[in-house]
Design an enzyme around this catalytic site. Structure first.
Site, PDB file in Angstrom:
ATOM      1  NE  ARG A 128      -0.135  16.473  15.345  1.00 28.07           N
ATOM      2  CZ  ARG A 128       0.210  16.616  14.470  1.00 28.07           C
ATOM      3  NH1 ARG A 128       1.053  15.260  14.355  1.00 28.07           N
ATOM      4  NH2 ARG A 128       0.411  16.994  14.450  1.00 28.07           N
ATOM      5  CG  ASP A 171      -1.847  16.109   8.751  1.00 30.61           C
ATOM      6  OD1 ASP A 171      -1.804  16.181   9.439  1.00 30.61           O
ATOM      7  OD2 ASP A 171      -3.598  16.287   9.322  1.00 30.61           O
ATOM      8  NE  ARG A 178       0.314  21.801   8.946  1.00 29.76           N
ATOM      9  CZ  ARG A 178       0.626  21.598  10.462  1.00 29.76           C
ATOM     10  NH1 ARG A 178      -0.311  20.314  10.199  1.00 29.76           N
ATOM     11  NH2 ARG A 178      -0.379  22.502  11.199  1.00 29.76           N
ATOM     12  CG  HIS A 206      -3.828  15.350  13.067  1.00 31.18           C
ATOM     13  ND1 HIS A 206      -2.942  16.224  12.310  1.00 31.18           N
ATOM     14  CD2 HIS A 206      -3.564  15.905  13.946  1.00 31.18           C
ATOM     15  CE1 HIS A 206      -2.868  17.550  12.230  1.00 31.18           C
ATOM     16  NE2 HIS A 206      -3.075  17.542  14.139  1.00 31.18           N
TER      17      HIS A 206
END
Ligand code: NAD
Length: 314
Positions: free
Chosen positions: A92, A152, A155, A179
């Protein structure tokens, strides 16, 4: 000019993430007016048409149209999902340079409109993009929200729910930090209802701490796995963004792991990172300081360092 009680959102970026968010908003009737903007204006127009055809099946009467940056002037929220997505094998952080340029042009126009609402940022690397929005806009930090580790955390809760056969909504566990690759789970803070996960694990046949660490790794690798399989991730993040929007418009004071600017919390300063926050109509009302163990504190510190270093390189 919209009435004060109308909830207006301008969404910039009608790609996979933006349209998944728009679809979630429509299904949950989370706003009254949704303006779509994209550098590809035709795409924004097409998406508005398509979404409008779902309005008769929705529970509300949302007004959806492709608009201009001047539409931001009386918006309650400007939501940023524009930019390049993460490609296979790319981190990212690699995206930062490109997406910063994109945000510079977008924010110039948003700010010119006189916008004074709340920014919600999902573009990656989201923690640094939120910081960029904060710095360019000069807005109070509570009015700039990055999606952070909201996805997250979802998840993690989903996987823990599966593992222990419990509704994920009763799994009060968080992913904190960037993140990205340096995110982590403070297991000392993780609970099933009011029972610590450590206790739950020790009572469950065959459960060892190592397995919890495997769950953590699965969360960390989830985006890479999905991107490998289908090139992009969008439904989960669209729902996470809708959840944050609901907390804002409903003035819910909900605890969500969003990217917020630390100002001394956890001993860190001037950095946007995913931490549990109270979210209400004003944006981020406050940051919750969990009682982290020494190792967990260190992991948060290392995650802050990773982000700071990358930002400085820029
Ligand atoms: P996408 O390529 O499908 O969509 C991006 C959109 O931005 C495109 O429609 C493009 O035309 C538009 N755009 C580009 N430059 C623009 C500009 N200057 N002005 C207006 N619009 C512009 O990508 P995507 O899959 O929707 O992903 C969008 C972003 O969200 C990426 O950075 C991705 O990494 C990020 N993302 C974040 C999370 C999270 O948890 N925060 C999860 C998934 C994806």
């Amino acid at each position: 000019m919209k009435g004060n009680d109308r909830r207006k959102i301008v969404l910039v970026g009608t790609g996979m993430v933006g349209t998944s968010y728009a679809y979630a908003l429509l299904n949950q009737n989370l706003c009254d007016e949704l303006v779509l903007i994209d550098i590809n204006q035709k795409k924004a127009e097409g998406e508005a048409m398509d979404l409008n055809h779902g309005v008769p099946f929705s529970g509300g009467n949302m007004e959806i149209y492709a608009g201009e940056y001047t539409d931001c002037h009386d918006a309650d929220m400007v939501v940023l999902t524009a930019g390049l997505p993460q490609k296979e094998g790319q981190s990212r952080l690699d995206l930062l340079r490109e997406n910063r340029k994109v945000f510079h042009t977008i924010l110039e126009s948003v700010l010119e409109s006189g916008f004074h609402g709340i920014f919600l940022v999902a573009t990656n690397p989201v923690d640094l993009m939120a910081r960029i929005v904060y710095e360019i806009s000069g807005f109070p930090p509570g009015k700039v929200i990055g999606t952070g580790t909201a996805l997250d955390t979802a998840r993690l809760r989903y996987l823990l729910g599966e593992k222990f056969m419990i509704d994920p909504r009763n799994m009060h566990a968080y992913v904190m930090g960037e993140h990205g690759d340096s995110e982590f789970v403070p297991w000392s803070q993780a609970m099933m209802a009011t029972k610590p996960i450590f206790e739950l694990c020790s009572e469950t046949e065959g459960c060892h701490f190592q397995e919890l660490l495997e769950v953590e790794e699965e969360v960390r690798m989830a985006a890479y796995k999905i991107i490998e399989a289908k090139k992009a991730t969008y439904y989960g993040i669209g729902m996470a963004m809708a959840r944050i929007t609901k907390a804002i418009f409903g003035n819910e004071h909900s605890v969500l792991t969003v990217s917020a600017m630390l100002q001394g919390e956890y001993g860190e300063k001037d950095i946007f990172i995913g931490v549990p926050c109270v979210v209400n109509r004003l944006g981020i009302a406050r940051i919750i300081e969990c009682t982290l163990g020494p190792e967990e504190k260190n992991r948060l510190h290392l995650s802050c360092e990773t982000l700071s270093q990358t930002y400085q390189e820029l």
